[in-house]
Scaffold this motif. Structure first.
Motif, PDB file in Angstrom:
ATOM      1  N   ARG A 143       0.748  -1.111  -0.029  1.00 56.19           N
ATOM      2  CA  ARG A 143      -0.002  -0.077   0.005  1.00 56.19           C
ATOM      3  C   ARG A 143       0.751   1.315   0.133  1.00 56.19           C
ATOM      4  NH1 ARG A 143      -5.017  -0.039   2.321  1.00 56.19           N
ATOM      5  NH2 ARG A 143      -4.735   1.331   3.870  1.00 56.19           N
TER       6      ARG A 143
ATOM      7  N   ARG B  43       3.493   3.395 -11.040  1.00 56.81           N
ATOM      8  CA  ARG B  43       3.026   2.170 -10.671  1.00 56.81           C
ATOM      9  C   ARG B  43       2.921   1.160 -11.951  1.00 56.81           C
ATOM     10  NH1 ARG B  43      -1.251  -1.111 -10.082  1.00 56.81           N
ATOM     11  NH2 ARG B  43      -2.363  -0.111 -11.816  1.00 56.81           N
TER      12      ARG B  43
ATOM     13  N   SER C 187       2.054  -4.401  -8.855  1.00 54.20           N
ATOM     14  CA  SER C 187       1.116  -4.758  -7.780  1.00 54.20           C
ATOM     15  C   SER C 187       1.107  -3.919  -6.786  1.00 54.20           C
ATOM     16  CB  SER C 187       1.940  -6.096  -7.163  1.00 54.20           C
ATOM     17  OG  SER C 187       3.022  -5.674  -6.382  1.00 54.20           O
ATOM     18  N   ALA C 188       1.577  -2.702  -6.769  1.00 52.97           N
ATOM     19  CA  ALA C 188       1.345  -1.706  -5.715  1.00 52.97           C
ATOM     20  C   ALA C 188      -0.022  -1.325  -5.661  1.00 52.97           C
ATOM     21  CB  ALA C 188       2.473  -0.631  -5.962  1.00 52.97           C
ATOM     22  N   GLU C 189      -0.440  -0.900  -4.527  1.00 55.79           N
ATOM     23  CA  GLU C 189      -1.973  -0.159  -4.305  1.00 55.79           C
ATOM     24  C   GLU C 189      -1.777   1.399  -3.944  1.00 55.79           C
ATOM     25  OE1 GLU C 189      -5.867  -0.426  -1.672  1.00 55.79           O
ATOM     26  OE2 GLU C 189      -4.330  -1.897  -1.294  1.00 55.79           O
ATOM     27  N   LEU C 190      -2.301   2.181  -4.789  1.00 55.53           N
ATOM     28  CA  LEU C 190      -2.121   3.626  -4.360  1.00 55.53           C
ATOM     29  C   LEU C 190      -3.232   3.806  -3.607  1.00 55.53           C
ATOM     30  CD1 LEU C 190      -1.376   5.252  -7.759  1.00 55.53           C
ATOM     31  CD2 LEU C 190       0.169   4.654  -5.986  1.00 55.53           C
ATOM     32  N   VAL C 191      -2.761   4.375  -2.311  1.00 53.28           N
ATOM     33  CA  VAL C 191      -4.115   4.893  -1.207  1.00 53.28           C
ATOM     34  C   VAL C 191      -3.755   6.233  -1.187  1.00 53.28           C
ATOM     35  CG1 VAL C 191      -4.768   4.565   1.052  1.00 53.28           C
ATOM     36  CG2 VAL C 191      -3.813   2.769  -0.045  1.00 53.28           C
TER      37      VAL C 191
END
Ligand SMILES: NC(=O)c1ccc[n+]([C@@H]2O[C@H](COP(=O)([O-])OP(=O)(O)OC[C@H]3O[C@@H](n4cnc5c(N)ncnc54)[C@H](OP(=O)(O)O)[C@@H]3O)[C@@H](O)[C@H]2O)c1
Length: 347
Positions: free
Chosen positions: A193, A241, A247-251
């Motif tokens: 995240r 990304r 695979s990263a999740e931007l929050v």
């Protein structure tokens, strides 16, 4: 030699980020290139005439001048007005035109207000030393004052007809040493995240270092802001990304004030995140009308990642590029608090 044609070019510096890009772009366009530097930072580019020396040494400057003449000088490494004056005086008899690379930091109201070339500039005499001015928060800075003094020093010697002043905003691209884009790309590649600061709609306008270099080779005399085409933070970080860590999740932590209150320092801890109204509102329409072209943020990101994958390291041997960035523990803690706050708001 007409503007925009190739000829003999002297790059002061030339081994490091913008100077390096100027040499590379010039060689590709048929220029005959000389570089002048001490031999400490970066590596020489094959195909250039090398002159070793220190720009703060008048004897070295006289030796440099004896190797002229040049059609164009590009100076990426001037920071001290009184030294800048010495450089300009030494080269005036042997250089047709002088491009001085300044910064948007010369503006008195950067980053507070939108800017054009007509905006107020910090006052600094052309013979000032390295410590002239003061550092404010969010501005001005000694760096901005002294760059303004350097501009004056060059103009005083070469005159407006033979001088090009470039005022870039944030430059990104291969060989970046401030570690802004490389940091974001490394962060994406680590996955998980990822704290994405501010609104994804907030527009930023970094410029590719190669676009600045290409413009420097052909720009007409005058003063030019040099920033990139605006892109939303969402598109920019989204592309980072995709390229470096799908695979990263931007929050998205969309409340700037809240993030600042968590003790996150904008600009340094999270590069490219800056909330002030003028940080990304620099008008470069004069440069565009004069020929500035932009590769686009997709190329900047892809080529920087390719450079990193090939072993490129952005942090300089001299310690530059080591601003403290947001670490994993602090990022995770803030994202945890943010998630709890969002839940509270929903509930
Ligand atoms: N990064 C940004 O986002 C940004 C934004 C706006 C403006 N700018 C401006 O853009 C420019 C960036 O230029 P850059 O990264 O290419 O260059 P730079 O880092 O300012 O200069 C480094 C080059 O200058 C040489 N040099 C340094 N001190 C020297 C000395 N005393 N005598 C002779 N050569 C010397 C170095 O080689 P040796 O060490 O071998 O001598 C190296 O080739 C700067 O003027 C900066 O203020 C940057």
């Amino acid at each position: 030699m007409a503007e925009g044609e190739s000829g003999r070019l002297l790059v002061l510096g030339g081994s490091w980020f913008l100077g390096r890009a100027a040499v590379t772009e010039a060689l590709a366009r048929g220029w005959s290139v000389t570089t002048f530097r001490r031999g400490r930072s970066g590596a020489d580019i094959p195909g250039v005439e090398l002159i070793r020396g220190d720009r703060t040494d008048t004897g070295d400057l006289a030796r440099l001048a004896s190797a002229g003449p040049w059609d164009l000088v590009i100076d990426t490494s001037g920071y001290v007005p009184r030294e800048q004056g010495e450089v300009a005086r030494a080269l005036k008899p042997v250089a047709e035109r002088f491009v001085f690379v300044s910064s948007v930091s010369v503006y008195a109201r950067w980053p507070l207000e939108p800017l054009t070339e007509a905006s107020e500039v910090l006052e600094c005499p052309p013979d000032a030393g390295p410590d002239f001015g003061y550092d404010g928060d969010p501005g001005p800075s000694v760096y901005g004052f002294t760059k303004a003094g350097c501009e004056q020093a060059v103009l005083e010697v070469f005159g407006a007809d033979r001088t090009v002043i470039l005022r870039p905003g944030v430059m990104l691209g291969p060989y970046e040493y401030v570690d802004r884009l490389p940091w974001w790309l490394r962060r994406m590649s680590r996955g998980g995240r990822v704290l994405a600061p501010g609104s994804p709609d907030k527009e930023i306008q970094p410029v590719d270092v190669r676009d600045v270099a290409t413009f420097a080779l052909a720009a007409p005399s005058g003063v030019f802001n040099v920033t990139g085409t605006s892109v939303s933070t969402g598109d920019f970080l989204g592309r980072c990304r995709e390229v470096a860590g799908p695979s990263a999740e931007l929050v998205w932590v969309t409340d700037d004030r809240w993030l600042i209150d968590q003790g996150v320092r904008q600009w340094t801890e999270l590069p490219l995140w800056r909330t002030h109204a003028g940080a990304w509102s620099v008008d470069s329409s004069a440069a565009i009308a004069a020929g500035l072209r932009t590769l686009g943020y997709g190329r900047t990101i892809a080529d920087t990642w390719a450079w990193m994958q090939a072993g490129g390291v952005g942090v300089g041997d001299d310690g530059r590029g080591v601003e403290r960035r947001l670490g994993p523990a602090k990022e995770a803690a803030i994202l945890g608090t943010w998630a709890a706050r969002e839940l509270d708001h929903c509930g």
